[in-house]
Design a protein around this motif. Structure first.
Motif, PDB file in Angstrom:
ATOM      1  N   ILE A  62      -0.358 -15.907  53.662  1.00 10.87           N
ATOM      2  CA  ILE A  62      -0.689 -16.531  52.333  1.00 10.87           C
ATOM      3  C   ILE A  62      -1.887 -15.793  51.512  1.00 10.87           C
ATOM      4  O   ILE A  62      -1.924 -15.156  50.413  1.00 10.87           O
ATOM      5  CB  ILE A  62      -0.623 -17.809  52.029  1.00 10.87           C
ATOM      6  CG1 ILE A  62       0.627 -18.330  52.412  1.00 10.87           C
ATOM      7  CG2 ILE A  62      -1.097 -18.462  50.648  1.00 10.87           C
ATOM      8  CD1 ILE A  62       0.724 -19.706  52.868  1.00 10.87           C
ATOM      9  N   ASP A  63      -2.764 -15.369  52.313  1.00 15.26           N
ATOM     10  CA  ASP A  63      -4.305 -14.826  51.738  1.00 15.26           C
ATOM     11  C   ASP A  63      -3.913 -13.558  51.248  1.00 15.26           C
ATOM     12  O   ASP A  63      -4.219 -12.937  50.225  1.00 15.26           O
ATOM     13  CB  ASP A  63      -5.296 -14.921  52.957  1.00 15.26           C
ATOM     14  CG  ASP A  63      -6.682 -14.286  52.586  1.00 15.26           C
ATOM     15  OD1 ASP A  63      -6.830 -14.164  51.345  1.00 15.26           O
ATOM     16  OD2 ASP A  63      -7.278 -13.738  53.406  1.00 15.26           O
ATOM     17  N   TYR A  64      -3.073 -12.756  52.267  1.00 16.27           N
ATOM     18  CA  TYR A  64      -2.720 -11.310  51.787  1.00 16.27           C
ATOM     19  C   TYR A  64      -1.984 -11.182  50.942  1.00 16.27           C
ATOM     20  O   TYR A  64      -1.861  -9.920  49.970  1.00 16.27           O
ATOM     21  CB  TYR A  64      -2.468 -10.555  52.975  1.00 16.27           C
ATOM     22  CG  TYR A  64      -3.885  -9.915  53.872  1.00 16.27           C
ATOM     23  CD1 TYR A  64      -4.394  -8.571  53.606  1.00 16.27           C
ATOM     24  CD2 TYR A  64      -4.511 -10.866  54.612  1.00 16.27           C
ATOM     25  CE1 TYR A  64      -5.583  -8.330  54.145  1.00 16.27           C
ATOM     26  CE2 TYR A  64      -5.679 -10.436  55.121  1.00 16.27           C
ATOM     27  CZ  TYR A  64      -6.306  -9.082  54.817  1.00 16.27           C
ATOM     28  OH  TYR A  64      -7.481  -8.771  55.593  1.00 16.27           O
ATOM     29  N   VAL A  65      -0.834 -11.911  50.484  1.00 19.73           N
ATOM     30  CA  VAL A  65       0.101 -12.160  49.759  1.00 19.73           C
ATOM     31  C   VAL A  65      -0.520 -12.113  48.230  1.00 19.73           C
ATOM     32  O   VAL A  65      -0.222 -11.849  47.146  1.00 19.73           O
ATOM     33  CB  VAL A  65       1.281 -12.955  49.887  1.00 19.73           C
ATOM     34  CG1 VAL A  65       2.258 -13.158  48.609  1.00 19.73           C
ATOM     35  CG2 VAL A  65       2.207 -12.571  50.937  1.00 19.73           C
TER      36      VAL A  65
ATOM     37  N   PRO B 225      -1.642  -4.874  47.029  1.00 24.01           N
ATOM     38  CA  PRO B 225      -2.001  -3.803  46.198  1.00 24.01           C
ATOM     39  C   PRO B 225      -1.213  -3.240  45.096  1.00 24.01           C
ATOM     40  O   PRO B 225      -1.387  -2.382  44.467  1.00 24.01           O
ATOM     41  CB  PRO B 225      -2.488  -2.796  47.453  1.00 24.01           C
ATOM     42  CG  PRO B 225      -1.504  -3.220  48.418  1.00 24.01           C
ATOM     43  CD  PRO B 225      -1.345  -4.405  48.339  1.00 24.01           C
ATOM     44  N   SER B 226       0.165  -3.511  45.480  1.00 18.48           N
ATOM     45  CA  SER B 226       1.321  -2.944  44.448  1.00 18.48           C
ATOM     46  C   SER B 226       2.272  -3.900  44.310  1.00 18.48           C
ATOM     47  O   SER B 226       2.648  -4.943  45.051  1.00 18.48           O
ATOM     48  CB  SER B 226       1.772  -1.718  44.814  1.00 18.48           C
ATOM     49  OG  SER B 226       2.993  -1.844  44.914  1.00 18.48           O
ATOM     50  N   PRO B 227       2.996  -4.259  43.106  1.00 18.95           N
ATOM     51  CA  PRO B 227       3.870  -5.127  42.996  1.00 18.95           C
ATOM     52  C   PRO B 227       5.126  -4.901  43.949  1.00 18.95           C
ATOM     53  O   PRO B 227       6.093  -5.731  44.050  1.00 18.95           O
ATOM     54  CB  PRO B 227       4.610  -5.007  41.488  1.00 18.95           C
ATOM     55  CG  PRO B 227       3.818  -3.940  40.938  1.00 18.95           C
ATOM     56  CD  PRO B 227       2.641  -3.274  41.972  1.00 18.95           C
TER      57      PRO B 227
ATOM     58  N   ARG C 116      -4.788   0.633  53.199  1.00 17.74           N
ATOM     59  CA  ARG C 116      -5.948  -0.062  53.839  1.00 17.74           C
ATOM     60  C   ARG C 116      -5.581  -1.666  53.761  1.00 17.74           C
ATOM     61  O   ARG C 116      -5.978  -2.509  54.852  1.00 17.74           O
ATOM     62  CB  ARG C 116      -7.268   0.021  52.898  1.00 17.74           C
ATOM     63  CG  ARG C 116      -8.324  -0.474  53.675  1.00 17.74           C
ATOM     64  CD  ARG C 116      -9.716  -0.364  53.069  1.00 17.74           C
ATOM     65  NE  ARG C 116     -10.014   0.767  51.966  1.00 17.74           N
ATOM     66  CZ  ARG C 116      -9.946   0.590  50.604  1.00 17.74           C
ATOM     67  NH1 ARG C 116     -10.026  -0.771  50.175  1.00 17.74           N
ATOM     68  NH2 ARG C 116      -9.990   1.510  49.698  1.00 17.74           N
ATOM     69  N   TRP C 117      -4.951  -1.825  52.656  1.00 17.49           N
ATOM     70  CA  TRP C 117      -4.235  -3.453  52.758  1.00 17.49           C
ATOM     71  C   TRP C 117      -3.640  -3.628  53.872  1.00 17.49           C
ATOM     72  O   TRP C 117      -3.564  -4.592  54.445  1.00 17.49           O
ATOM     73  CB  TRP C 117      -3.614  -3.588  51.327  1.00 17.49           C
ATOM     74  CG  TRP C 117      -3.051  -4.876  51.423  1.00 17.49           C
ATOM     75  CD1 TRP C 117      -3.714  -6.275  50.886  1.00 17.49           C
ATOM     76  CD2 TRP C 117      -1.520  -5.427  51.509  1.00 17.49           C
ATOM     77  NE1 TRP C 117      -2.808  -7.106  50.971  1.00 17.49           N
ATOM     78  CE2 TRP C 117      -1.400  -6.774  51.386  1.00 17.49           C
ATOM     79  CE3 TRP C 117      -0.747  -4.596  51.800  1.00 17.49           C
ATOM     80  CZ2 TRP C 117      -0.204  -7.339  51.586  1.00 17.49           C
ATOM     81  CZ3 TRP C 117       0.726  -5.181  52.163  1.00 17.49           C
ATOM     82  CH2 TRP C 117       0.845  -6.425  52.153  1.00 17.49           C
TER      83      TRP C 117
END
Ligand code: FAD
Length: 461
Positions: free
Chosen positions: A340-343, A347-349, A398-399
């Motif tokens: 959830i943190d990373y969502v 970095p892109s839609p 990186r993400w």
């Protein structure tokens, strides 16, 4: 190309039924493009084969001239191994013929077919075999890595349904591999990737499916993601094999069944398919609607072939892609927090994180029954990072890598070979698991000089 090789290309052309594509032509330019636009390679020639005999000529040509050899099935693999620089590409994209025997429930299909080709042929008889969820994927690469999709909880991995294969070996021999003919090769083909030869024909067992199936999406807002994921985990632990439910976390695409204010916002989507009679599936999926307050749903009875194409618009060829993947034997609450943190900082839609559900029939064979070893995997989590401009490469990659690291403590250690990127050579042993050493022995027998090395490579022992 040296003059000698130029002369030899002429000789190859004379013995070849398909096309030889050389740099400078439009056909070559379009044939060298594969699904992942990050891969931009220029082979010396592309041998677009029409027959098994063409494949034999092309393999012999590569070996005898010391050329790097790549094999292109559907051209979907994220690592880009279907294409090479300078060498020769065996392009199977014109070899797609399928032949179904509804009485014995078998299909034979050529090595360049896509999942759409396979589904179209088998569904004409109300039959199917488990394959992946994006219809433009190649049958060959998917099968050779293991293969799973909506039907896998019920009918197993794609390899669990493989009856036999026709293979052109590094020596240029055409072998028929099955449980009784070249059983070591047959064992290795079922998960060992493209390491053992060019598969020109697959034979699969089929099962009655559809043609209409209960399937679709139930979408929740990201604010409810943690409890939805917890309920999903508990629900699936008790669900019958006939029901498959995957979860997908991303920004909402502008789907007509979602209110406009949800478009572009974070969502967690449950994607489901019930294999049996839709009427029996309806009550089983009812709890999925009660995991919270859905933002929208699109569930109904539709042709299996339509559901197999439902995700195609989100997965078209030509975008830049980078993936990271973990196998999981359980879903822990701590993992949900990381996801959830990373969502929250995609970095892109077009980036997404999904949990593909295995379990059921995929877990029943023993780990050494085929080269694919990860029978303990209940979920495959894939971080699918996708974007359009090369200027965003570093940020997006990186993400994905950061998320991969943060989620690693919750993973089983295994990984699905078909989701490995080009820079993950250090994970190849994890992909083949405890079967690696036996695979290396089979490799030595069928490809001692490692002619087939454009893959997640097994070095011959
Ligand atoms: C959008 C998308 C969705 C996906 N969804 C799923 C899914 O739901 N389930 C799943 O299991 N996987 C899935 N995958 C992963 C997929 O299985 C792999 O990418 C697979 O390698 C694709 O096969 P291909 O033939 O299209 O690839 P290619 O890039 O053509 O080939 C992949 C590898 O196999 C080798 N190879 C190809 N054809 C042959 C052949 N005939 N003989 C010998 N070697 C060959 C190539 O040399 C290469 O090393 C998905 C991939 C994408 C891009």
């Amino acid at each position: 190309m040296t003059q000698l090789q130029a002369t030899k290309i002429e000789e190859l052309k004379n013995s070849f039924r398909g096309e030889i594509l050389l740099p400078g032509s439009d056909a070559y330019e379009s044939a060298r493009k594969i699904w992942n636009a990050m891969i931009d390679r220029h082979p010396a020639l592309i041998a677009r084969c029409a027959t098994t005999s063409d494949v034999v000529h092309a393999v012999n040509f590569a070996r005898d001239n010391g050329l790097v050899l790549a094999v292109r099935g559907g051209g979907h693999n994220i690592a880009g191994n279907a294409m090479c620089d300078d060498g020769i590409v065996i392009d199977l994209s014109q070899m797609k013929a399928a032949n179904v025997d509804p009485n014995t429930r078998r299909v034979t299909i050529e090595g360049g077919a896509t999942l759409a080709d396979l589904d179209a042929a088998t569904q004409a008889h109300g039959l199917a075999t488990p394959v992946g969820i994006n219809s433009t994927t190649g049958v060959a690469g998917l099968t050779l890595g293991g293969g799973f999709g909506w039907l896998s909880r019920k009918y197993g991995m794609t390899i669990d349904n493989l009856e036999s294969a026709e293979v052109v070996t590094a020596a240029g021999e055409v072998l028929h591999a099955s449980a009784t003919q070249h059983p070591d090769l047959f064992w290795a083909l079922r998960g060992g990737s493209g390491n053992f030869g060019v598969v020109t024909r697959f034979e699969f067992r089929l099962h009655p499916v559809g043609p209409d199936v209960l399937s679709g999406l139930i979408v929740y807002p990201i604010s409810e993601a943690k409890s939805v994921l917890q309920r999903y985990r508990d629900f699936l632990a008790k669900a019958p094999d006939d029901l498959s439910v995957w979860t997908l976390l991303r920004q909402a695409p502008p789907l007509p069944f979602l209110p406009k204010e949800v478009h572009g916002k974070g969502i967690v989507a449950l994607a489901l398919l019930y294999v049996g009679d839709p009427k029996q599936g309806e009550p089983l999926i009812e709890p999925l609607r009660k995991f919270g307050t859905p933002a929208g749903e699109h569930v109904g009875v539709q042709p299996y072939t339509a559901w197999q194409k439902a995700f195609d618009p989100l997965l078209t060829a030509g975008a830049r892609n980078y993936w990271k993947s973990h196998n999981l034997s359980t879903l822990k609450d701590g993992l949900f927090d990381v996801v959830i943190d990373y969502v929250g900082k995609l970095p892109s839609p077009q980036c997404e994180i999904f949990f593909g559900a295995l379990g059921g029939a995929t877990t029943r064979p023993t780990p050494d029954s085929a080269a694919y070893a990860h029978r303990d995997a209940r979920f495959v989590m894939n971080v699918h990072c996708r974007w359009e401009n090369s200027a965003d490469d570093e940020r997006c990659i990186r993400w994905a890598r950061d998320f991969f690291k943060a989620s690693a403590p919750f993973a089983s250690g295994g990984v699905y070979v078909n989701f490995l990127t080009a820079d993950e050579g250090d994970r190849v042993r994890s992909a083949y698991g405890p079967n690696y050493d036996r695979l290396a022995q089979v490799k030595r027998r069928y490809d001692p000089d490692n002619l087939f090395h454009m893959n997640q490579n097994i070095t011959p022992t």
